[in-house]
Design a protein around this motif. Structure first.
Motif, mmCIF file in Angstrom:
data_model
loop_
_atom_site.group_PDB
_atom_site.id
_atom_site.type_symbol
_atom_site.label_atom_id
_atom_site.label_comp_id
_atom_site.label_asym_id
_atom_site.label_seq_id
_atom_site.Cartn_x
_atom_site.Cartn_y
_atom_site.Cartn_z
ATOM 1 N N LEU A 394 1.865 30.214 10.551
ATOM 2 C CA LEU A 394 1.083 31.060 9.961
ATOM 3 C C LEU A 394 -0.320 30.456 9.986
ATOM 4 O O LEU A 394 -1.151 31.354 10.224
ATOM 5 C CB LEU A 394 1.466 30.680 8.386
ATOM 6 C CG LEU A 394 0.737 31.811 7.347
ATOM 7 C CD1 LEU A 394 1.325 33.187 7.738
ATOM 8 C CD2 LEU A 394 1.005 31.365 6.049
ATOM 9 N N TYR A 395 -0.699 29.417 9.951
ATOM 10 C CA TYR A 395 -2.134 28.756 10.205
ATOM 11 C C TYR A 395 -2.497 28.896 11.565
ATOM 12 O O TYR A 395 -4.047 29.359 11.782
ATOM 13 C CB TYR A 395 -2.431 27.259 9.873
ATOM 14 C CG TYR A 395 -1.815 26.898 8.469
ATOM 15 C CD1 TYR A 395 -1.791 27.950 7.249
ATOM 16 C CD2 TYR A 395 -1.477 25.618 7.876
ATOM 17 C CE1 TYR A 395 -1.647 27.677 6.076
ATOM 18 C CE2 TYR A 395 -1.343 25.429 6.648
ATOM 19 C CZ TYR A 395 -1.297 26.345 5.596
ATOM 20 O OH TYR A 395 -1.166 26.158 4.238
ATOM 21 N N SER A 396 -1.699 28.960 12.564
ATOM 22 C CA SER A 396 -2.322 29.219 13.693
ATOM 23 C C SER A 396 -2.465 30.592 14.069
ATOM 24 O O SER A 396 -3.638 31.043 14.552
ATOM 25 C CB SER A 396 -1.150 29.149 14.889
ATOM 26 O OG SER A 396 -1.334 29.428 16.221
ATOM 27 N N GLU A 397 -1.867 31.691 13.392
ATOM 28 C CA GLU A 397 -2.394 33.242 13.389
ATOM 29 C C GLU A 397 -3.695 33.284 12.774
ATOM 30 O O GLU A 397 -4.493 34.004 13.203
ATOM 31 C CB GLU A 397 -1.312 33.861 12.953
ATOM 32 C CG GLU A 397 0.176 34.078 13.270
ATOM 33 C CD GLU A 397 1.227 34.662 12.791
ATOM 34 O OE1 GLU A 397 0.976 35.026 11.448
ATOM 35 O OE2 GLU A 397 2.435 34.726 13.093
ATOM 36 N N LEU A 467 -15.286 25.952 7.395
ATOM 37 C CA LEU A 467 -14.715 27.220 7.038
ATOM 38 C C LEU A 467 -13.365 27.410 6.917
ATOM 39 O O LEU A 467 -12.601 26.755 7.870
ATOM 40 C CB LEU A 467 -15.093 28.436 7.731
ATOM 41 C CG LEU A 467 -16.703 28.497 8.173
ATOM 42 C CD1 LEU A 467 -16.865 29.700 9.364
ATOM 43 C CD2 LEU A 467 -17.322 28.895 6.976
ATOM 44 N N GLY A 468 -12.897 27.317 5.507
ATOM 45 C CA GLY A 468 -11.313 27.015 5.649
ATOM 46 C C GLY A 468 -10.477 28.415 5.872
ATOM 47 O O GLY A 468 -11.017 29.452 5.320
ATOM 48 N N PHE A 469 -9.799 28.304 6.658
ATOM 49 C CA PHE A 469 -8.971 29.722 7.176
ATOM 50 C C PHE A 469 -7.535 29.939 6.445
ATOM 51 O O PHE A 469 -6.843 30.905 6.560
ATOM 52 C CB PHE A 469 -9.121 29.914 8.431
ATOM 53 C CG PHE A 469 -8.551 28.907 9.442
ATOM 54 C CD1 PHE A 469 -7.225 28.709 9.213
ATOM 55 C CD2 PHE A 469 -9.082 27.765 9.878
ATOM 56 C CE1 PHE A 469 -6.308 27.619 10.305
ATOM 57 C CE2 PHE A 469 -8.707 26.956 10.523
ATOM 58 C CZ PHE A 469 -7.298 26.847 10.586
ATOM 59 N N SER A 470 -6.909 28.759 6.226
ATOM 60 C CA SER A 470 -5.417 28.392 6.063
ATOM 61 C C SER A 470 -5.108 29.511 4.861
ATOM 62 O O SER A 470 -3.806 30.016 4.965
ATOM 63 C CB SER A 470 -5.135 27.187 5.949
ATOM 64 O OG SER A 470 -5.880 26.433 4.977
#
Length: 503
Positions: A394-397, A467-470
């Motif tokens: 999920l985090y990779s996407e 920047l947090g994206f997870s």
């Protein structure tokens, strides 16, 4: 003319949810402490006060006896009940005092207290609704909460009186066993269960290690830019912090790291350098271990999120290369699972296990056992490994979505460093930009970020944003990047203008 002590005493009405005795006690005590009833002043008799307030004489008598026992009142035969004459009630500031006289006293904190107060972390709970791009934020919406609750219910039903007593300072044994098995499989760390200690957070682990290994005047190496919580903890011991620069490959070991008899410790984030994201190559890891041998020092390896490596399996840890008991390995479940769990672990050299357990016992006795029991089942039954695999994908996407949107929408405004691991991305701004001002401007537009300068101490580093994206879907990421565009455009123009004036 009635004497002053015969005047009716003004008291606030009794609240509906308060007993008369508790109310009267509180009102008289407050009146004495406020100076409304001065030391030596005579109070109404129990009979008169009962009549004035419309309550029983027995209630008044009980309150007088309590205040007398506490030293507020004194009674003597024939002279009635008076406020104790020796009471020294602090005077409240009068309205005539100047503003400077009303200033709270300063200089009360110790040196350590001032370092505690100058804390780099938020003190209050963040909004439960995370906004793009809040850093260090796992996606709590996809955590398998139903499984966790079911395990919690099973642990509750199995509780026995014996499990309600004090636990082991080192931590719940089944959890330590489960962690040891996981580390051997996933990180290449071979350790005994007795080398693993459970703590309330990685920060607590850092604190105890610092207190066990550093004396005032000793020195500790830290990455710069790097995690500010480590440097601050070391400073609290009175140690001298030496800032080591970081480049595209992590902690710089050339020129050689400083060596001196008073250098006792180094703190590194080898798997995913905080905040620049580099992975320390093996030649630097070996150089770091060699440095520790020559200095007779220890290395704290903080592995805070390497489990979320997007390409391939997590890299072997520095601890897996340690043959001489130099490396202390730390991991946390706050980012792998959820922050409020407040459980982390430390893998120690054997010589440090007993002192560390003693330090835990002295400072907090042990971490809460129930949460450890639930976590032990979560790991041993395979839920932990499945959750990590799911979140890795999920985090990779989402990392790919952020990289695509930044390249598409913000190509000339920031440069995203390579994204291989973790919850956050590092974006480099134009050279003349003020990253704190940019982060503040983004915040006014509803975008959360953290300036790269938050992590910098004395070494130079480019301006940038974390920047947090997870925790955000690809659509939320796209919209968030679009919101950043006007702010970064304005900042780019301002920094270009500043650069022209300097030239």
């Amino acid at each position: 003319m009635r004497r002053a002590q015969e005047l009716e005493l003004s008291l606030a009405p009794c609240p509906p949810d308060c007993t008369l005795q508790r109310w009267l006690y509180g009102e008289l005590r407050a009146a004495i402490l406020a100076g409304r009833i001065a030391p030596g002043r005579r109070l109404p008799s129990t009979r008169d006060l009962a009549r004035q307030q419309g309550i029983s004489r027995g209630t008044v008598l009980a309150v007088y006896e309590q205040l007398t026992a506490e030293g507020y009142l004194a009674g003597a035969t024939g002279s009635g009940t008076t406020v104790t004459g020796s009471l020294r009630i602090p005077l409240a500031p009068s309205n005539s005092l100047s503003a400077s006289a009303l200033t709270p006293p300063s200089g009360r904190l110790s040196r350590t207290g001032k370092l505690f107060a100058d804390n780099p972390f938020p003190l209050h709970k963040a909004s439960p609704q995370a906004r793009p791009f809040r850093p260090n934020q796992p996606d709590l919406q996809v955590f398998p909460l139903a499984i966790w609750n079911r395990l919690g219910q099973r642990c509750s039903k199995l509780m026995q009186p014996a499990s309600m007593a004090y636990g082991d300072a080192a931590g719940y044994l089944p959890l330590r066993q489960a962690i040891a098995e996981h580390l051997a499989y996933a990180q290449g760390i071979t350790c005994q269960t007795g080398q693993i200690m459970i703590v309330g957070s990685a920060q607590q682990g850092l604190d105890l290690c610092a207190r066990l290994l550093l004396d005032a005047g000793d020195a500790a190496l830290v990455e710069d830019p790097g995690y500010p919580g480590a440097a601050r903890i070391f400073e609290l011991t009175g140690a001298r912090v030496i800032d080591i620069p970081v480049d595209h490959a992590g902690l710089c070991t050339e020129p050689p790291l400083p060596t001196a008899p008073d250098i006792r410790l180094a703190y590194v984030t080898t798997a995913h350098q905080s905040p620049l994201g580099a992975t320390l190559p093996v030649e630097r890891r070996l150089a770091l271990l060699d440095w520790a041998e020559r200095c007779d020092a220890c290395i704290i390896e903080d592995d805070y999120d390497s489990e979320f490596r997007f390409a391939g399996t997590p890299l072997s840890s520095l601890k897996s290369l340690d043959r001489n008991g130099r490396v202390i390995y730390m991991g946390t479940f706050s980012k792998l699972l959820f922050p409020s769990l407040r459980l982390a672990y430390v893998v120690l050299p054997e010589w440090l296990t007993e002192p560390f357990a003693a330090a835990v016992a002295l400072t907090c006795r042990h971490a809460p056992v129930f949460a450890q029991a639930v976590l032990a089942r979560f790991i041993s039954e395979g839920h932990f490994a499945r959750h990590l695999r799911h979140m890795r994908l999920l985090y990779s996407e989402r990392a790919a979505a952020l990289a695509h949107e930044c390249k598409t929408q913000l190509a000339d405004l920031l440069t995203l460093l390579p994204l291989t691991t973790g919850l956050d991305a590092t974006a480099i701004l134009p050279a003349q930009a003020d990253d704190r001002a940019v982060a503040a401007a983004l915040g006014e537009q509803g975008i959360e970020s953290r300036p790269l300068s938050f992590y910098r101490r004395t070494q130079t580093a480019p301006p940038g944003l974390i920047l947090g994206f997870s925790a955000f879907t690809p659509e939320e990421i796209r919209q968030g990047v679009a919101q950043m565009l006007p702010v970064l455009t304005a900042a780019s123009r301002a920094s270009a203008s500043t650069g022209q004036r300097k030239t």
